[in-house]
Design an enzyme around this catalytic site. Structure first.
Site, PDB file in Angstrom:
ATOM      1  N   ASP A  47     -51.997 -76.270  34.797  1.00  0.00           N
ATOM      2  CA  ASP A  47     -51.324 -77.256  35.672  1.00  0.00           C
ATOM      3  C   ASP A  47     -50.574 -76.468  36.739  1.00  0.00           C
ATOM      4  O   ASP A  47     -50.052 -75.561  36.657  1.00  0.00           O
ATOM      5  CB  ASP A  47     -50.319 -77.998  34.960  1.00  0.00           C
ATOM      6  N   TYR A  75     -49.684 -69.626  24.681  1.00  0.00           N
ATOM      7  CA  TYR A  75     -48.690 -70.290  25.580  1.00  0.00           C
ATOM      8  C   TYR A  75     -47.455 -70.117  24.965  1.00  0.00           C
ATOM      9  O   TYR A  75     -47.057 -70.382  23.807  1.00  0.00           O
ATOM     10  CB  TYR A  75     -48.995 -71.788  25.898  1.00  0.00           C
ATOM     11  N   ASP A  89     -44.364 -84.115  31.061  1.00  0.00           N
ATOM     12  CA  ASP A  89     -43.645 -83.029  31.573  1.00  0.00           C
ATOM     13  C   ASP A  89     -42.415 -83.345  32.274  1.00  0.00           C
ATOM     14  O   ASP A  89     -42.245 -84.715  32.580  1.00  0.00           O
ATOM     15  CB  ASP A  89     -44.525 -82.000  32.353  1.00  0.00           C
ATOM     16  N   ARG A 181     -48.646 -80.295  27.003  1.00  0.00           N
ATOM     17  CA  ARG A 181     -48.027 -81.407  27.238  1.00  0.00           C
ATOM     18  C   ARG A 181     -48.227 -82.307  25.983  1.00  0.00           C
ATOM     19  O   ARG A 181     -47.024 -83.179  25.569  1.00  0.00           O
ATOM     20  CB  ARG A 181     -48.234 -81.945  28.678  1.00  0.00           C
TER      21      ARG A 181
END
Length: 308
Positions: A47, A75, A89, A181
């Site tokens: 993103d 991540y 987010d 997310r």
């Protein structure tokens, strides 16, 4: 007649530490310009506000992108507890709040629900296609969609830090198609306190690590110079999860023409997917059958490449 794309026939991988802001496509375009490369692509979209490892494939290495896309990735991300947004987010509109703040023990217990084979619903604002149209385009028009859950393998999900009552920092190692997310959203719902992602960084993707990545500023400094070429990794880095077999010279010639070719193989079973090399140079990917590799992808490496 299609116009021939100008640029260098250069093949290999460049690992970029993507900053927050640009899209993954914008980073690819920057790298292609900096290397004057004819062809480039990336393995796994980040993103715009996410940072970290974005592996850029050049030339013939683009044929190995699926193997990096399918590889495990790690991540590190921070979840803001107590707030739900329509994008899951910090960029989105607040759609719910809660005063509940679970303790660390409750968070660790909830994390166990997101490990192994799970079903995950992508965010409303995501690139998945719904009836032929990207979900985020329909979401921008105010449409709320029923997006089908998709399978995801989560290798691990750990609580790394609790900087304050409102935030938790997590590390997730997962397979292809994971939405961080969605993890933040679903964890918040599981805890009853809501949640969304505040910061997201991909620390590694398959064989590629952030520690070995170049920033966009570094790329700008040495763009279009031989020094940037020295940072290219071999095409074969995209094949590390596949077994290697050795092609005979005659077999390599046949493979390059798209035909089954003779290979020397050890610890490879009939039907296994593997890649063939000759003198250390990748020749093809395919299926091993009775002493031959039946190619599905053939590499046409030119002399203007980091492969030799």
């Amino acid at each position: 007649m299609a116009r021939k794309r100008k640029g260098r026939d250069i093949s290999g991988w460049l690992v970029v530490d993507k900053p927050a802001g640009p899209t993954s496509t914008a980073v690819v375009n920057k790298v292609r310009w900096a290397l004057e490369a004819k062809k480039a692509g990336h393995a796994g979209t980040l993103d715009p506000e996410a940072t970290g490892v974005l592996a850029i494939a050049l030339g013939e290495a683009t044929k190995t992108v699926p193997y990096i896309t399918d590889a495990l990735k790690a991540y590190e991300f921070t979840v803001r507890l107590g707030i739900a947004t329509n994008t899951d987010d910090a960029e989105g509109e607040v759609i719910g709040t809660s005063d509940l703040r679970p303790d660390d023990a409750a968070i660790k217990d909830a994390l166990s629900n997101f490990i192994g084979d799970i079903q995950q619903v992508p965010p409303q604002f995501s690139a998945v296609k719904i009836d032929g149209q990207r979900a985020y385009k329909r979401a921008r028009d105010g449409e709320e969609m029923d997006i089908a859950a998709r399978p995801l393998w989560v290798e691990s999900l750990l609580l790394l830090d609790r900087p304050d009552a409102d935030h938790v920092t997590l590390e997730m190692v997962c397979g292809k198609g994971g939405y961080v997310r969605s993890i933040a959203r679903d964890l918040g719902q599981k805890l009853g306190c809501l949640g969304n992602v505040r910061e997201l960084r991909r620390t590694w993707s398959g064989p590629f690590e952030a520690a070995n990545a170049l920033t966009l500023a570094q790329i700008d400094e040495i763009a279009r110079t031989p020094e940037l070429d020295t940072h290219l990794l071999p095409l074969a880095e995209g094949l590390v999860d596949l077994p290697e077999v050795k092609a005979t010279p005659e077999g390599a010639t046949r493979l390059r023409n798209g035909n089954p070719g003779m290979v020397i193989a050890h610890d490879v079973e009939y039907g296994d997917e593997c890649w063939a090399s000759l003198d250390g140079q990748p020749v093809a990917v395919g299926r091993f059958k009775v002493g031959e590799l039946h190619p599905s992808r053939v590499f046409n490496l030119s002399t203007d490449t980091n492969e030799g």
